[in-house]
Design an enzyme around this catalytic site. Structure first.
Site, PDB file in Angstrom:
ATOM      1  N   LYS A  22       0.846  -1.207   0.000  1.00 51.50           N
ATOM      2  CA  LYS A  22       0.000   0.000   0.000  1.00 51.50           C
ATOM      3  C   LYS A  22       0.878   1.253   0.000  1.00 51.50           C
ATOM      4  O   LYS A  22       0.681   2.171  -0.794  1.00 51.50           O
ATOM      5  CB  LYS A  22      -0.894  -0.001   1.227  1.00 51.50           C
ATOM      6  CG  LYS A  22      -1.560   1.340   1.539  1.00 51.50           C
ATOM      7  CD  LYS A  22      -2.468   1.301   2.754  1.00 51.50           C
ATOM      8  CE  LYS A  22      -1.797   1.579   4.039  1.00 51.50           C
ATOM      9  NZ  LYS A  22      -1.576   2.983   4.375  1.00 51.50           N
ATOM     10  N   ASN A  23       1.878   1.272   0.877  1.00 51.35           N
ATOM     11  CA  ASN A  23       2.640   2.509   1.079  1.00 51.35           C
ATOM     12  C   ASN A  23       3.693   2.768   0.017  1.00 51.35           C
ATOM     13  O   ASN A  23       4.364   3.798   0.051  1.00 51.35           O
ATOM     14  CB  ASN A  23       3.253   2.529   2.483  1.00 51.35           C
ATOM     15  CG  ASN A  23       2.176   2.682   3.539  1.00 51.35           C
ATOM     16  OD1 ASN A  23       1.015   2.955   3.221  1.00 51.35           O
ATOM     17  ND2 ASN A  23       2.537   2.480   4.794  1.00 51.35           N
ATOM     18  N   ASP A 304       4.679   0.597  12.105  1.00 53.44           N
ATOM     19  CA  ASP A 304       3.466  -0.033  11.565  1.00 53.44           C
ATOM     20  C   ASP A 304       3.318  -1.482  12.003  1.00 53.44           C
ATOM     21  O   ASP A 304       2.282  -2.092  11.717  1.00 53.44           O
ATOM     22  CB  ASP A 304       3.454   0.033  10.033  1.00 53.44           C
ATOM     23  CG  ASP A 304       3.269   1.452   9.544  1.00 53.44           C
ATOM     24  OD1 ASP A 304       3.411   1.698   8.345  1.00 53.44           O
ATOM     25  OD2 ASP A 304       2.998   2.330  10.395  1.00 53.44           O
TER      26      ASP A 304
HETATM   27  C1  EPZ Z   1       4.081   7.010   6.395  1.00 52.00           C
HETATM   28  O1  EPZ Z   1       3.293   8.028   6.983  1.00 52.00           O
HETATM   29  C2  EPZ Z   1       3.177   5.791   6.299  1.00 52.00           C
HETATM   30  N1  EPZ Z   1       2.034   6.091   5.446  1.00 52.00           N
HETATM   31  C3  EPZ Z   1       2.711   5.384   7.696  1.00 52.00           C
HETATM   32  O2  EPZ Z   1       1.952   4.188   7.558  1.00 52.00           O
HETATM   33  C4  EPZ Z   1       3.938   5.084   8.555  1.00 52.00           C
HETATM   34  O3  EPZ Z   1       3.511   4.786   9.871  1.00 52.00           O
HETATM   35  C5  EPZ Z   1       4.865   6.306   8.574  1.00 52.00           C
HETATM   36  O4  EPZ Z   1       5.212   6.683   7.219  1.00 52.00           O
HETATM   37  C6  EPZ Z   1       6.161   6.051   9.336  1.00 52.00           C
HETATM   38  O5  EPZ Z   1       6.826   4.971   8.770  1.00 52.00           O
HETATM   39  C7  EPZ Z   1       2.197   6.040   4.100  1.00 52.00           C
HETATM   40  O6  EPZ Z   1       3.266   5.762   3.604  1.00 52.00           O
HETATM   41  C8  EPZ Z   1       0.980   6.330   3.275  1.00 52.00           C
HETATM   42  P1  EPZ Z   1       6.114  10.386   8.483  1.00 52.00           P
HETATM   43  P2  EPZ Z   1       3.846   9.552   6.998  1.00 52.00           P
HETATM   44  O7  EPZ Z   1       5.979  11.655   7.731  1.00 52.00           O
HETATM   45  O8  EPZ Z   1       4.619   9.814   5.787  1.00 52.00           O
HETATM   46  C9  EPZ Z   1       6.405  13.777  11.785  1.00 52.00           C
HETATM   47  C10 EPZ Z   1       0.124   2.789   7.834  1.00 52.00           C
HETATM   48  O9  EPZ Z   1      -0.254   2.206   8.850  1.00 52.00           O
HETATM   49  N2  EPZ Z   1       6.291  14.759  10.683  1.00 52.00           N
HETATM   50  O10 EPZ Z   1       7.299   9.524   8.263  1.00 52.00           O
HETATM   51  O11 EPZ Z   1       2.701  10.444   7.319  1.00 52.00           O
HETATM   52  C11 EPZ Z   1       5.112  12.980  12.002  1.00 52.00           C
HETATM   53  O12 EPZ Z   1       4.232  13.709  12.840  1.00 52.00           O
HETATM   54  C12 EPZ Z   1       0.561   4.237   7.911  1.00 52.00           C
HETATM   55  O13 EPZ Z   1       0.221   2.265   6.690  1.00 52.00           O
HETATM   56  C13 EPZ Z   1       6.410  16.113  10.975  1.00 52.00           C
HETATM   57  O14 EPZ Z   1       6.614  16.504  12.119  1.00 52.00           O
HETATM   58  O15 EPZ Z   1       4.813   9.490   8.264  1.00 52.00           O
HETATM   59  C14 EPZ Z   1       5.595  11.710  12.649  1.00 52.00           C
HETATM   60  O16 EPZ Z   1       5.727  11.929  14.042  1.00 52.00           O
HETATM   61  C15 EPZ Z   1       0.296   4.835   9.276  1.00 52.00           C
HETATM   62  N3  EPZ Z   1       6.285  17.023   9.964  1.00 52.00           N
HETATM   63  C16 EPZ Z   1       6.984  11.510  12.033  1.00 52.00           C
HETATM   64  O17 EPZ Z   1       7.342  12.759  11.407  1.00 52.00           O
HETATM   65  C17 EPZ Z   1       6.065  16.643   8.668  1.00 52.00           C
HETATM   66  O18 EPZ Z   1       5.983  17.521   7.784  1.00 52.00           O
HETATM   67  C18 EPZ Z   1       7.024  10.448  10.959  1.00 52.00           C
HETATM   68  O19 EPZ Z   1       5.967  10.722  10.047  1.00 52.00           O
HETATM   69  C19 EPZ Z   1       5.945  15.259   8.389  1.00 52.00           C
HETATM   70  C20 EPZ Z   1       6.072  14.324   9.413  1.00 52.00           C
END
Ligand code: EPZ
Length: 418
Positions: A22-23, A304
């Site tokens: 999916k991701n 995840d």
């Molecule tokens: C991706 O989400 C995945 N989703 C998530 O999977 C996964 O848990 C996550 O990466 C971490 O591996 C998809 O790929 C569609 P991040 P994403 O940006 O990109 C902070 C699932 O279950 N952050 O790596 O949204 C954020 O708050 C889903 O399939 C900022 O502060 O995750 C978090 O604490 C859930 N500012 C951390 O970074 C930003 O601009 C990691 O988030 C962006 C993120």
């Protein structure tokens, strides 16, 4: 709304295949906006999130179509440049259309994604990165309004490792003028898959899969064909499903190194594995130790799989400490596991799990997010009696026919409409 009925106590044995990731599919489908024409994909999973992505691409003027095992995306000449709230609110990953639209058409109006159950999940780093490439960004009435005559390559350092932020910037930089260097970039396999598709479209990218990615902007990209990588989170979930019931399960059509952090952690707990070229077999085990775990960006233990691992620890022998470092509120499954009898003390970002084999008893529970719902199904497999998981629309976002896959291994799982 559908519910999942799980009758516990049945050992899982046999072989099961994972679906496409999916991701990886989500960013790759948004990358199609970078090149007009028809893109063709194999191994796209049939999930709610893919439907939502197709709906958003159609609202932007694209045509999407399932054609037996192929998923086709036709990108028009002048798509709409606005991603509406009523679609974006269903799937946060919709923000990934920002980079491609900005790079290809110099403009994008994308609804802010809003928070979700596991955390506020801001997009500040996505926007800072676009500004570094020369975009003007305004936030108005819940929308990101972005403009850029022509994005210019730059060096951008992510202050937090972000998967989505890296993906958005990677896509935007492909059509920027000059060179872009992304530092402290995410290294997840899904980033590598996206980069591989962008390269197939004609992009010039190196360093993907490391924390420094270099992109030489090009004039134009072209539609291509691609096979999506296997879903490592589904693979890990299926390995735990076999393990938690004490059975012997082979998960194939997957990449073993993608879940090395899980298999190594489970080996520490006493599980034995056979690691193949594109498969992992977990062997029967009548009792396993509690082992502490901390989630981190790839290649360390994935957030995840945290909820699923917690279910495994709930019926281990001993006490384990589970630390969630990626999201601030990813323990929504704890209360529900406790309804099944798990002995867990949740604190901020840390949960203490006092495991005891055979201690879970079936009960009605409620799914709160995608991976929490998987964790509750796994716990139901080993709880005595019947577990009724409600709100499994969360599950359908990220798992293709999970009940069919588990039933084929011997689980007593069925979907009922409420
Ligand atoms: C991706 O989400 C995945 N989703 C998530 O999977 C996964 O848990 C996550 O990466 C971490 O591996 C998809 O790929 C569609 P991040 P994403 O940006 O990109 C902070 C699932 O279950 N952050 O790596 O949204 C954020 O708050 C889903 O399939 C900022 O502060 O995750 C978090 O604490 C859930 N500012 C951390 O970074 C930003 O601009 C990691 O988030 C962006 C993120």
């Amino acid at each position: 709304m559908d519910r999942m009925v799980v009758v516990g106590g049945h050992q899982l044995n046999g072989t099961v295949s994972t679906s496409g990731a999916k991701n990886a599919a989500l960013p790759i489908l948004f990358a199609t906006l970078l090149a007009e024409g028809e893109h063709v994909f194999k191994n796209v999973p049939r999930l709610k999130d893919i439907d939502s992505t197709a709906e958003l691409l159609e609202s932007l003027g694209c045509k999407t179509q399932w054609d037996s095992d192929y998923f086709r995306v036709k990108v028009g000449k002048a798509p709409s440049l606005e991603a509406h709230y009523d679609i974006v609110r269903k799937m946060r990953a919709s923000i990934l259309c920002l980079g491609p639209l900005l790079a290809k058409y110099g403009e994008a109006v994308v609804s802010m994604p809003g928070g979700c159950a596991i955390g506020t999940r801001p997009i500040d780093l996505h926007l800072d990165g676009m500004r570094a490439l020369g975009a003007e960004i305004e936030l108005q009435e819940g929308y990101v309004k972005a403009k850029a005559k022509k994005l210019k390559g730059a060096t951008f350092v992510f202050e937090t490792t972000t998967v989505g932020g890296t993906e958005n910037l990677l896509m935007a930089a492909c059509l920027a003028e000059g060179t872009t260097i992304l530092e402290n970039a995410a290294k997840e396999p899904e980033i590598v898959d996206l980069a591989n598709y962008l390269i197939a479209m004609g992009a010039k990218i190196s360093g993907h899969g490391t924390s420094v990615i270099r992109i030489e902007g090009v004039e134009r990209l072209f539609p291509s064909e691609y096979k999506i990588m296997p879903d490592r989170i589904e693979a890990g979930t299926l390995v735990i499903a076999g393990a938690i019931t004490g059975g012997e399960v082979t998960v194939n059509q997957m990449v073993p190194e993608h879940i090395e952090s899980l298999t190594h952690k489970m080996m520490d707990a006493g599980f034995k594995f056979q690691i193949g070229k594109d498969s992992v077999t977990v062997f029967k085990n009548q009792g396993w130790k509690a082992v502490d775990m901390t989630t981190n960006p790839y290649p360390l233990f994935p957030t995840d799989l945290q909820a699923q691992y917690m279910a495994l620890m709930a019926v281990s022998q001993g006490t384990s400490v589970i630390t969630e470092t990626v999201f601030e509120n990813r323990f929504m499954h704890v209360q529900e596991l406790m309804r099944l009898g798990a002995d867990i003390t949740p604190k901020t970002r840390v949960a203490v799990v006092r495991g005891r084999p055979g201690m879970l008893k079936g009960a009605p529970v409620m799914a709160t997010d995608l991976r929490a719902s998987a964790s509750l199904v796994l716990a139901g497999l080993v709880a005595s009696g019947e577990t009724l998981v409600s709100r499994i629309y969360h599950l359908d976002r990220g798992y293709e026919k999970l009940e069919n896959k588990l039933s084929a291994l011997g689980a007593h799982v069925r979907r009922v409409s409420e």
